[in-house]
Design a protein around this motif. Structure first.
Motif, short mmCIF file in Angstrom:
data_model
loop_
_atom_site.label_atom_id
_atom_site.label_comp_id
_atom_site.label_asym_id
_atom_site.label_seq_id
_atom_site.Cartn_x
_atom_site.Cartn_y
_atom_site.Cartn_z
N GLU A 86 0.81 -1.21 0.00
CA GLU A 86 0.00 0.00 0.00
C GLU A 86 0.85 1.26 0.00
N LYS A 87 2.01 1.23 0.63
CA LYS A 87 2.87 2.42 0.69
C LYS A 87 3.47 2.77 -0.68
N SER A 88 3.39 1.83 -1.63
CA SER A 88 3.95 2.06 -2.97
C SER A 88 2.89 2.19 -4.05
N ARG A 89 1.64 1.98 -3.72
CA ARG A 89 0.61 1.83 -4.74
C ARG A 89 0.44 3.06 -5.62
N LYS A 90 0.58 4.24 -5.12
CA LYS A 90 0.40 5.45 -5.91
C LYS A 90 1.70 6.23 -6.06
N LEU A 91 2.81 5.52 -6.12
CA LEU A 91 4.10 6.16 -6.33
C LEU A 91 4.63 5.77 -7.72
N PHE A 92 5.21 6.75 -8.42
CA PHE A 92 5.84 6.46 -9.71
C PHE A 92 7.24 7.05 -9.73
N TRP A 93 8.06 6.50 -10.62
CA TRP A 93 9.46 6.92 -10.77
C TRP A 93 9.74 7.11 -12.25
N VAL A 94 10.52 8.13 -12.59
CA VAL A 94 10.99 8.32 -13.97
C VAL A 94 12.50 8.30 -13.95
N ARG A 95 13.06 7.79 -15.04
CA ARG A 95 14.49 7.55 -15.06
C ARG A 95 15.29 8.85 -14.91
N LYS A 96 14.87 9.89 -15.58
CA LYS A 96 15.56 11.17 -15.49
C LYS A 96 14.77 12.12 -14.61
N SER A 97 15.16 13.38 -14.64
CA SER A 97 14.46 14.38 -13.85
C SER A 97 13.00 14.46 -14.26
N ILE A 98 12.16 14.74 -13.29
CA ILE A 98 10.74 14.90 -13.56
C ILE A 98 10.51 16.07 -14.51
N HIS A 99 11.48 16.97 -14.61
CA HIS A 99 11.33 18.14 -15.47
C HIS A 99 11.82 17.89 -16.90
N LEU A 130 4.96 1.95 -10.33
CA LEU A 130 5.14 2.05 -11.78
C LEU A 130 6.38 2.87 -12.07
N LEU A 131 7.19 2.37 -12.99
CA LEU A 131 8.45 3.02 -13.35
C LEU A 131 8.45 3.31 -14.84
N TRP A 132 8.92 4.51 -15.21
CA TRP A 132 8.85 4.93 -16.61
C TRP A 132 10.23 5.36 -17.11
N SER A 133 10.53 4.94 -18.32
CA SER A 133 11.73 5.38 -19.01
C SER A 133 11.46 5.35 -20.50
N ASP A 134 12.09 6.27 -21.24
CA ASP A 134 12.01 6.24 -22.69
C ASP A 134 13.27 5.64 -23.30
N HIS A 135 14.18 5.21 -22.45
CA HIS A 135 15.41 4.58 -22.91
C HIS A 135 15.75 3.45 -21.94
N PRO A 136 16.47 2.43 -22.41
CA PRO A 136 16.77 1.29 -21.53
C PRO A 136 17.65 1.69 -20.36
N PHE A 137 17.39 1.07 -19.24
CA PHE A 137 18.18 1.28 -18.03
C PHE A 137 18.39 -0.11 -17.41
N SER A 138 19.35 -0.84 -17.98
CA SER A 138 19.51 -2.26 -17.69
C SER A 138 19.74 -2.60 -16.22
#
Length: 792
Positions: A69-82, A109-117
């Motif tokens: 539950e502590k992670s359910r509405k958290l997201f991460w992006v590979r680079k800066s949010i900006h 949920l994690l988002w990237s537009d490029h691979p981050f192996s």
């Protein structure tokens, strides 16, 4: 009936009619139990049928991996949010109530537009990452061609016509095959030579019939090592968009990798139109045969709805030639869906697997670029694993909001079903409206199939006289017609109509992060971009120039004021040196108040103020980015925003100030800020006096001011700086930018136009701006108060 293979034996002539009927009934029962049709089962396109056909079976070995539950509405992006590339996705996450975390271990949920192996093997089973290994197997043009050719060969089929004939020139065997192809008549055809790992028209050579590049390849002994290149058959007799070459970009979503579920975007694809007139009789002009590679002002984008109207009008003009196609736009989309289904099936066990990923499942979002010829036959040119997300048009904002918002809804539903041990029932998801603007084209082995009669192709040589196949009968819109600008005031410029003057602007970086909101606002106000600095009525530079340009004409408008750089530097040096010893906090966090300053004119000095937002630095101890309206808060939704409320919004700032013991706190804070901004604007006028001559261009300036305040609501002097764009990762910022720039251009246009009485249009043109100083009328905002002693 079981799903084991059924052997159908052709009956002899002696077999009774009843036995034949029984066999057909058994076969029908088997097919209906195996596959359920998704979408319309039949389209009136000459008897052609679209449906999902099963290509392979799979088993569901699902385990339960509930999301903490502590992670359910958290997201991460590979680079800066900006980062510009992530802004639309970040905005969609925020629209669904997600908050950012900078720790990928905590994100759902994690988002990237490029691979981050490094992340692949560090993910928890319940995490979902928007990237998977080996995705370049179809993103690179040479890999897609090689693998698709192999796919069709394994099926014992010739490659589908939607995949143009392609050869890998860096492969010895493929190179020799292409040489043979050229010697056997291919030298008479045009080809496109491409570097497979670059985009935006780079590394592309259009090689016409008997051209030097083709002759060099045909006669080469291949003694030298060649770089990666592909040769792709040029699609002849292409449809044009008002006389220009175009392609259309469609988007598709891999909602689940295990099992593989692929969805096609139905509403918000779009068209990219090239910058030059199209001519298949001349292959010497590369620009005429590419859709977008220069980012020139004449390159435009069209919406999916506009494209639909265009296709239907084109089809109507063809008369009997295309009369067998009853629904032309659906026909085009059906082909696109079939192409994506083929891609999914071809790469199911190569790319779309959980091999090498420690999480239970994954999702991805992609695009594919298509072209269509005058027979309405569709061809795929290339795919993109991480397509661009420019937002220099209003429609792109809505497009991204819908497709990414729907994407998050779908992924959440997939997670919900899998964490509860349920199968991914796409039919139920479609019935419940979860799929939104997407449609299923591949579902765990069932794939979308579309077949139709295809007209014989005659090649490029006859394209100029193809019995009405060219859409020259369609009128060219005004914005495609070059006009000669008269160097005069706004109202004296050439007009598209009696009441509509031509308004042109020049700006580099219209698709840069700092330029998109400006270009978007200018377009929405009727301004058209041009590539010529000297013929544009409005010249907009997104960064402060070292000096005011001396080659602008008096009839031009420039978005910076003389001596601006020195003035901004002086204002920053005069900021309060005293630190805020007891700053006002937002849930224990420091923040600054960002507002906007518009100087419409320096002489007379006319200044406007505009509300802004709060800049609250990220804090890993408090990652929640939203407030929830308490039950006792009865303010109307129209004024108090939607629930939840972004903490950085002006609404949340008003609520924060209401918690203080000071009467009318917002009026008190804004009164101080306006006073500071008037003083700052007067410095612009002081430093301008000897710098302006009568023959200089009119100028205006849009600035941002950063304020700090203490808990007694004492506002410190601001830092005033150039208009850098804050990330549009929140819809509130998009709306704010649209008004900050759009209303500024309305005010600037009214002030610089001889056809407007500036004072009479203020109420309708100012938007969210407040006039705080006007030397011409003597109007000046004044605010006095008795300050409280410092809490220090």
């Amino acid at each position: 009936m079981s799903n084991s293979m059924i052997l159908l034996v052709v009956p002899s002539r002696a077999l009774s009619f009843s036995i034949i009927v029984c066999i057909l009934l058994v076969w029908w029962q088997y097919m209906t139990s195996l596959d359920t049709v998704v979408g319309p089962s039949h389209l009136d396109l000459g008897g052609d049928v679209q449906f999902l056909v099963r290509t392979r079976q799979s088993t569901d070995h699902r385990k339960l991996f509930p999301v903490p539950e502590k992670s359910r509405k958290l997201f991460w992006v590979r680079k800066s949010i900006h980062a510009k590339l992530y802004e639309p996705v970040v905005r969609a996450f925020h629209s669904r109530g997600y908050s950012l975390t900078e720790d990928p271990k905590r994100a759902h949920l994690l988002w990237s537009d490029h691979p981050f192996s490094p992340l692949y093997q560090e993910l928890k089973p319940w995490q979902r990452y928007s990237w998977i290994p080996d995705i370049d197997q179809w993103d690179d043009k040479d890999s897609m061609a090689y693998n698709m050719n192999s796919y069709f060969a394994q099926r014992g089929e010739t490659p589908h016509f939607s995949f143009p004939e392609t050869y890998l020139l860096h492969d010895k065997t493929e190179f020799k095959r292409f040489q043979k192809r050229l010697r056997n008549g291919g030298i008479n055809d045009p080809w496109v030579l491409k570097e497979p790992t670059v985009n935006q028209g780079k590394g592309v050579v259009i090689a016409g019939p008997h051209s030097k590049p083709l002759l060099n390849i045909m006669n080469s002994d291949r003694s030298k090592k060649k770089r990666r290149r592909v040769a792709q058959k040029y699609i002849c007799d292409e449809m044009t968009y008002f006389g220009r070459k175009f392609d259309f970009r469609i988007f598709w979503l891999v909602a689940s990798v295990d099992p593989l579920v692929v969805l096609y975007q139905t509403k918000h694809n779009y068209v990219r139109v090239g910058a030059a007139a199209y001519d298949e009789r001349d292959f010497s002009k590369t620009q005429s045969h590419l859709t977008t590679h220069t980012f020139g002002a004449n390159e435009i984008k069209a919406t999916w709805d506009e494209f639909k109207v265009y296709i239907e009008e084109f089809h109507a003009l063809q008369g009997d030639r295309l009369s067998h196609i009853k629904n032309p736009f659906q026909h085009l989309e059906n082909q696109s869906k079939h192409v994506i289904a083929l891609l999914a099936d071809a790469f199911k066990n190569m790319t779309y697997t959980t091999r090498g990923i420690s999480s239970q499942n994954a999702f991805t979002w992609h695009s594919a670029d298509m072209i269509v010829d005058n027979d309405l036959d569709v061809y795929i040119i290339e795919g993109a694993d991480g397509p661009g997300k420019d937002e220099d048009y209003d429609f792109r904002i809505q497009m991204h909001n819908t497709m990414f918002g729907d994407m998050i809804d779908i992924v959440e539903e997939v997670v919900r079903r899998q964490e509860q041990g349920h199968s991914i029932d796409v039919q139920a998801m479609q019935k419940d409206g979860v799929l939104g603007s997407y449609e299923v084209v591949y579902d765990d082995g069932r794939m979308y199939n579309y077949s139709f009669h295809r007209s014989a192709k005659k090649g490029c040589s006859i394209s100029g006289s193809s019995e009405g196949s060219k859409n020259t009968a369609v009128n060219v819109p005004d914005e495609f017609v070059e006009v000669l600008l008269t160097k005069a005031s706004l109202t004296a410029l050439p007009k598209k109509s009696i009441d509509e003057p031509v308004k042109t602007f020049y700006m580099e970086g219209r698709t840069s992060q700092n330029g998109e909101p400006i270009a978007r606002s200018l377009r929405s106000k009727g301004w058209t971009p041009v590539d010529d600095y000297y013929s544009a009525q409005l010249v907009y530079e997104t960064e402060v120039p070292n000096k005011f340009p001396d080659d602008l004409q008096p009839w031009q408008i420039f978005n910076h004021v003389p001596k601006e750089r020195k003035t901004l530097s002086m204002l920053q040096s005069q900021k309060d040196e005293a630190q805020v010893c007891d700053p006002m906090l937002f849930n224990g966090r420091k923040f600054s108040v960002e507002v906007f300053l518009l100087i419409v004119s320096q002489d007379p000095l006319i200044v406007f103020y505009h509300d802004g937002y709060l800049d609250i630095p990220y804090d890993e101890k408090d990652e929640n980015e939203f407030l929830h309206r308490p039950k006792q808060d009865t303010a109307p939704r129209s004024t108090d925003g939607l629930d939840p409320i972004w903490r950085g919004s002006w609404i949340s700032f008003e609520r924060l100030l209401r918690e203080t013991s000071i009467d009318s706190p917002m009026l008190h804070v804004k009164g101080q800020m306006k006073t500071h901004l008037i003083n700052a604007a007067k410095h612009f006028k002081k430093r301008k006096q000897k710098a302006v001559t009568p023959d200089m261009a009119h100028s205006f300036g849009i600035y941002k001011a950063s304020f700090n305040l203490d808990r007694n609501l004492h506002v410190m002097k601001p830092i005033v700086h150039e208009m850098y764009i804050y990330s549009e990762g929140y819809q509130e910022i998009v709306d704010l930018h649209n008004d900050v720039f759009g209303s500024a251009f309305d005010l600037m246009e009214a002030y610089n136009s001889t056809s407007f009485d500036f004072l009479t249009v203020l109420d309708s043109a100012r938007g969210g701006y407040e006039l705080i100083l006007d030397d011409e009328t003597g109007e000046e905002f004044q605010y006095s108060y008795e300050g409280r002693p410092s809490p220090c």
